[in-house]
Enzyme design. Structure first.
Site: not given
Ligand code: 13P
Ligand code: 13P
Ligand code: MG
Ligand code: MG
Length: 369
Positions: A11, A130, A230, A233, A235, A243, A267
């Site tokens: 990402d 994802d 953090y 994730k 992903d 086969q 999150r």
């Molecule tokens: P922020 O706290 O940076 O907005 O991150 C939250 C997030 O990415 C979940 O969508």
């Molecule tokens: P990603 O790991 O896909 O960037 O998502 C972050 C997140 O916390 C969305 O809520």
């Molecule tokens: Mg992201």
């Molecule tokens: Mg992602």
């Protein structure tokens, strides 16, 4: 010929939150791989799932090849430059170390790769998910490779019936790779005891016990262990050969109709059903639900034919509706109980801070012990 298939996923920025990458970002990644990959790789394809871009490459240089990994790394850096210029969210999110050091493993991008002797007809699948974690593949792999309810080949095919060898990694262990090998059907219960814990034990690879050949390579990256905080994730990406001595393509796909609950929704802190989606799908509801896509390929002398989109079929439209119902169901209970991850798996510190602050306001009632 001996071919290596390398899938690397990261990402590096997305539009409007964590939804999907921009066309310009994808073009920058594609241009880098196409131009700089000449003479290095045989073929390549690009895909995205939610906000993650996946680069699939074929070559003859074996796994963990420095130049092939550097190519992907440089392509993700080119994508990051575009993401920054466009003000995309999370620009460079998974590019966690500043300098490339020979191999993208341990740096941030998720890697799945395998080297094998090409069969005269060689089908394989690339899964990319994802808003979830590598252990999300544990249950589908367990069922597809060890349960005749999902894999008819285990009883119908003499080669499939010999069973499979699973290599499982303890991803909580950050000083070196802590792994165990278990064989099915004999070790099926021990395997289940490990694989029920998706956050800790992750299938890294699976081999046929009939031929010894590799069937599965799945990423075991945990971004939290790499970054020590953090950063989104981890992903996951996974490659599966199908086969003959391996399960049929449809047997590998079958367990995905369960839409089992996985970690990673909103999150990275909630559970949600894993919805099988068409390639190049975005995420939406509550930054999810967690999604998985699957591209099917054939490969001959390293040249790819395809992809076809394995989840683009009316059957999966019906499955997606069921996944939406499961997502709705768990979201009705917000933060309560199993809807949100336990305190040790939460990747945000807000709740710990609150609990620490409340700690001194607790008192033990006199005479209550
Ligand atoms: P922020 O706290 O940076 O907005 O991150 C939250 C997030 O990415 C979940 O969508
Ligand atoms: P990603 O790991 O896909 O960037 O998502 C972050 C997140 O916390 C969305 O809520
Ligand atoms: Mg992201
Ligand atoms: Mg992602």
């Amino acid at each position: 010929m001996k071919v290596t298939v390398t899938g690397i996923k990261a990402d590096v920025g997305s539009i409007g939150g964590h939804i999907c990458p921009s066309e310009e970002l994808l073009a920058a990644v594609e241009k880098t791989v196409a131009e700089r990959g000449k003479g290095l790789i045989i073929d390549h394809r690009l895909n995205y799932t939610g906000d993650d871009v996946a680069i699939l490459m074929t070559h003859d240089r074996g796994v963990d090849d420095e130049d092939v990994h550097r190519l992907a790394w440089d392509a993700f850096l080119a994508g990051t430059d575009v993401a920054k210029a466009e003000g995309l969210y999370g620009a460079g999110q998974d590019i966690l170390k500043d300098a490339f050091s020979g191999n993208t493993r341990g740096l941030g991008p998720a890697v799945a790769e395998m080297e094998f002797d090409e069969r005269p007809n060689e089908p394989f699948l690339m899964f990319t998910a994802d808003k979830t974690e590598p252990g999300a593949y544990n249950l589908p792999l367990y069922l597809a490779f060890s349960d005749p309810m999902y894999n008819a080949g285990l009883i119908l095919s003499p080669t499939g019936g010999k069973g499979y060898r699973f290599t499982v990694m303890d991803v909580d262990h950050s000083e070196g790779d802590r792994v165990i090998e278990l064989v099915t059907p004999e070790d099926a219960y021990d395997l289940a005891a490990l694989l029920r814990d998706n956050g800790r034990f992750v299938v890294e690879s699976i081999h046929s016990r009939h031929s010894g050949d590799i069937a599965v390579s799945s990423c075991t990256t945990r971004l939290r262990n790499i970054a020590r905080k953090y950063v989104g994730k981890d992903d996951p990406i996974m490659l599966v050969r199908t086969q003959k001595n391996f399960p049929a393509t449809g047997e590998i796909l079958a367990p995905f109709e369960i839409c089992h609950y996985v970690s990673g929704f909103m999150r990275g802190s909630h559970i949600g059903p894993l919805m099988p989606v068409k390639a190049r799908s975005s995420v939406s509801f509550f930054d999810g639900p967690p999604v998985v896509s699957c591209l099917a390929f054939s490969v001959r002398n390293g040249k790819l034919t395809g992809p076809v989109d394995a989840f683009d079929h009316p059957y999966w439209d019906w499955v997606r509706e069921r996944a939406a119902e499961k997502a709705h169901g768990v979201r009705q209970q917000g933060f309560s109980g199993p809807a949100m991850l336990g305190i040790h798996d939460l990747e945000y510190v807000g709740i710990s801070h609150r609990l620490d602050a409340l700690d001194e306001r607790f008192s033990v009632r006199r005479g209550s012990s």
